[in-house]
Motif scaffolding. Structure first.
Motif, PDB file in Angstrom:
ATOM      1  N   ARG A  61      13.455   1.426  -2.461  1.00  0.00           N
ATOM      2  CA  ARG A  61      14.895   1.921  -2.419  1.00  0.00           C
ATOM      3  C   ARG A  61      15.900   0.961  -1.589  1.00  0.00           C
ATOM      4  NH1 ARG A  61      16.503   7.310  -5.680  1.00  0.00           N
ATOM      5  NH2 ARG A  61      18.099   5.616  -6.063  1.00  0.00           N
ATOM      6  N   GLU A  90       4.093  14.175   1.959  1.00  0.00           N
ATOM      7  CA  GLU A  90       4.538  12.696   1.823  1.00  0.00           C
ATOM      8  C   GLU A  90       4.741  12.325   0.203  1.00  0.00           C
ATOM      9  OE1 GLU A  90       3.299   9.361   4.320  1.00  0.00           O
ATOM     10  OE2 GLU A  90       2.403  10.841   5.626  1.00  0.00           O
ATOM     11  N   PHE A  91       3.945  13.129  -0.549  1.00  0.00           N
ATOM     12  CA  PHE A  91       3.723  12.626  -1.975  1.00  0.00           C
ATOM     13  C   PHE A  91       4.615  13.461  -2.678  1.00  0.00           C
ATOM     14  CE2 PHE A  91      -0.176  11.630   0.557  1.00  0.00           C
ATOM     15  CZ  PHE A  91       0.007   9.989   0.357  1.00  0.00           C
ATOM     16  N   ILE A  94       8.551   5.056  -0.784  1.00  0.00           N
ATOM     17  CA  ILE A  94       9.675   5.129  -1.828  1.00  0.00           C
ATOM     18  C   ILE A  94      11.011   4.608  -1.086  1.00  0.00           C
ATOM     19  CG2 ILE A  94      11.333   7.045  -3.048  1.00  0.00           C
ATOM     20  CD1 ILE A  94       8.683   8.595  -3.268  1.00  0.00           C
ATOM     21  N   HIS A 101      -2.382  10.264   5.477  1.00  0.00           N
ATOM     22  CA  HIS A 101      -1.087  10.781   5.205  1.00  0.00           C
ATOM     23  C   HIS A 101      -0.999  12.168   4.955  1.00  0.00           C
ATOM     24  CE1 HIS A 101       1.069   6.934   4.370  1.00  0.00           C
ATOM     25  NE2 HIS A 101      -0.421   6.350   4.380  1.00  0.00           N
ATOM     26  N   PHE A 128      17.708  12.525  -6.044  1.00  0.00           N
ATOM     27  CA  PHE A 128      18.969  11.711  -6.121  1.00  0.00           C
ATOM     28  C   PHE A 128      19.503  11.493  -7.494  1.00  0.00           C
ATOM     29  CE2 PHE A 128      21.619   7.882  -6.307  1.00  0.00           C
ATOM     30  CZ  PHE A 128      22.840   8.415  -5.584  1.00  0.00           C
ATOM     31  N   ILE A 184       0.938   3.954  -3.271  1.00  0.00           N
ATOM     32  CA  ILE A 184       0.380   5.492  -3.142  1.00  0.00           C
ATOM     33  C   ILE A 184       1.493   6.460  -3.293  1.00  0.00           C
ATOM     34  CG2 ILE A 184      -1.601   4.900  -1.515  1.00  0.00           C
ATOM     35  CD1 ILE A 184      -0.131   5.985   0.670  1.00  0.00           C
ATOM     36  N   ASN A 185       2.793   5.792  -3.577  1.00  0.00           N
ATOM     37  CA  ASN A 185       3.809   6.783  -3.680  1.00  0.00           C
ATOM     38  C   ASN A 185       4.327   7.903  -2.809  1.00  0.00           C
ATOM     39  OD1 ASN A 185       5.799   6.931  -5.635  1.00  0.00           O
ATOM     40  ND2 ASN A 185       4.538   7.537  -7.361  1.00  0.00           N
ATOM     41  N   CYS A 186       4.049   7.435  -1.536  1.00  0.00           N
ATOM     42  CA  CYS A 186       4.404   8.212  -0.482  1.00  0.00           C
ATOM     43  C   CYS A 186       5.939   8.190  -0.095  1.00  0.00           C
ATOM     44  CB  CYS A 186       3.575   8.034   0.854  1.00  0.00           C
ATOM     45  SG  CYS A 186       3.868   6.545   1.601  1.00  0.00           S
ATOM     46  N   TYR A 187       6.488   8.957   0.827  1.00  0.00           N
ATOM     47  CA  TYR A 187       7.839   8.903   1.031  1.00  0.00           C
ATOM     48  C   TYR A 187       8.219   7.693   1.733  1.00  0.00           C
ATOM     49  CZ  TYR A 187      12.435  10.356   3.109  1.00  0.00           C
ATOM     50  OH  TYR A 187      13.539  10.493   3.150  1.00  0.00           O
ATOM     51  N   ARG A 188       7.544   7.000   2.635  1.00  0.00           N
ATOM     52  CA  ARG A 188       7.723   5.838   3.190  1.00  0.00           C
ATOM     53  C   ARG A 188       7.784   4.737   2.027  1.00  0.00           C
ATOM     54  NH1 ARG A 188       3.969   4.794   7.743  1.00  0.00           N
ATOM     55  NH2 ARG A 188       4.945   3.002   8.040  1.00  0.00           N
ATOM     56  N   PRO A 200       8.290  14.724  -3.037  1.00  0.00           N
ATOM     57  CA  PRO A 200       9.614  14.627  -2.439  1.00  0.00           C
ATOM     58  C   PRO A 200      10.229  15.767  -2.764  1.00  0.00           C
ATOM     59  CG  PRO A 200       9.117  12.918  -4.057  1.00  0.00           C
ATOM     60  CD  PRO A 200       7.919  13.412  -3.965  1.00  0.00           C
ATOM     61  N   ARG A 207       0.739  -1.130  -0.012  1.00  0.00           N
ATOM     62  CA  ARG A 207       0.049  -0.161  -0.036  1.00  0.00           C
ATOM     63  C   ARG A 207       0.845   1.177  -0.098  1.00  0.00           C
ATOM     64  NH1 ARG A 207      -2.296   3.414   3.690  1.00  0.00           N
ATOM     65  NH2 ARG A 207      -0.965   2.775   5.176  1.00  0.00           N
ATOM     66  N   ASN A 210      -6.485   5.467  -0.635  1.00  0.00           N
ATOM     67  CA  ASN A 210      -5.491   4.939   0.304  1.00  0.00           C
ATOM     68  C   ASN A 210      -4.680   5.724   0.927  1.00  0.00           C
ATOM     69  OD1 ASN A 210      -5.922   2.111   0.197  1.00  0.00           O
ATOM     70  ND2 ASN A 210      -4.639   1.710  -1.852  1.00  0.00           N
ATOM     71  N   MET A 211      -4.650   7.179   0.315  1.00  0.00           N
ATOM     72  CA  MET A 211      -3.860   8.097   0.813  1.00  0.00           C
ATOM     73  C   MET A 211      -4.459   8.846   2.035  1.00  0.00           C
ATOM     74  SD  MET A 211      -2.598   9.823  -2.654  1.00  0.00           S
ATOM     75  CE  MET A 211      -1.857   8.820  -3.843  1.00  0.00           C
TER      76      MET A 211
END
Lengths: 131, 92
Positions: A95, B73-74, A91, B69, B80, A85-89, B76, A81, B65-66
């Motif tokens: 990685r 957080e979405f 990502i 949050h 890098f 949702i592409n959130c910081y955690r 960045p 999940r 789902n978001m």
């Protein structure tokens, strides 16, 4: 070797310790289960009567403790999940870097794995002076 | 440390106002915002936000789902780039 909840086969250790071989049961859960079933935690796992084994199984299943495959699936779906949702955690998980804001300049070896030297990747155009 | 439950989730008032207005009128337009600290509430689902990351506004489409949050957080704030590949894009 008594069988508990499918595949669990704790050895001839004290049950308090052998219960923790189940994925999802740690020292404190094991202690609590034995307290509620009134089983002496110092008993060896092999000395348990079938009735006592049943009591333990019942205690774990009736308390809705996620265990083994179910728990693993739950953890996986949580990770999925976060990544979806592409959130910081998410990502950071993707990685393979620390998720909770730890430093990565040094340390973070648990997440990053064994050290691997990263060389400089030269830009082809750098020498030609095109940049 | 987490936020006290007593207070409820934090959402920037002006953001909430904007979303309310859009939900009532039924139009959907991307919302430009700097408020990375705002929590995503169920009202936000289906809207697109342009969340500032210090440089540009990243577009974030909010799904179910978001919820729970923070908007930041979405989007960045760090990029890098590979070690040593100094192209014009990186050095700029």
């Amino acid at each position: 070797m008594p069988r508990l909840l499918g595949v669990e086969i704790p050895a001839d250790k004290r049950i308090e310790a052998s219960l923790t071989y189940i994925y999802g049961v740690g020292p404190s859960t094991a202690k609590r289960v034995l307290e509620q079933t009134n089983i002496d935690p110092n008993l060896r796992a092999k000395d348990l009567t079938p009735q006592q084994i049943n009591e333990i199984i019942q205690m774990i299943t009736s308390n809705k403790l996620p265990i083994e495959g179910d728990l693993r699936r739950e953890v996986q779906s949580n990770l999925k999940r976060l990544q979806a949702i592409n959130c910081y955690r998410g990502i950071r998980h993707r990685r393979g870097l620390p998720v909770r804001g730890q430093r990565t300049s040094t340390n973070a070896r648990t997440r990053k794995g064994p050290r691997k030297t990263v060389g400089v990747i030269r830009n082809k155009d750098a020498k030609a002076g095109k940049v | 440390m987490g936020r006290s439950l007593k207070k409820g989730p934090f959402v920037e008032p002006h953001l909430l106002e904007k979303i309310d207005k859009m939900n009532n009128s039924g139009v959907k337009k991307p919302v430009k915002t700097w408020s990375r600290r705002s929590m995503v509430t169920p009202d936000f689902v289906g809207h697109t936000f342009l969340v500032h990351n210090g440089k540009i506004f990243q577009s974030v489409f909010v799904t179910e789902n978001m919820v729970g949050h923070k908007l930041g957080e979405f989007s960045p704030t760090r990029i890098f780039k590979k070690h040593g590949s100094h192209t014009a894009k990186v050095t700029k």
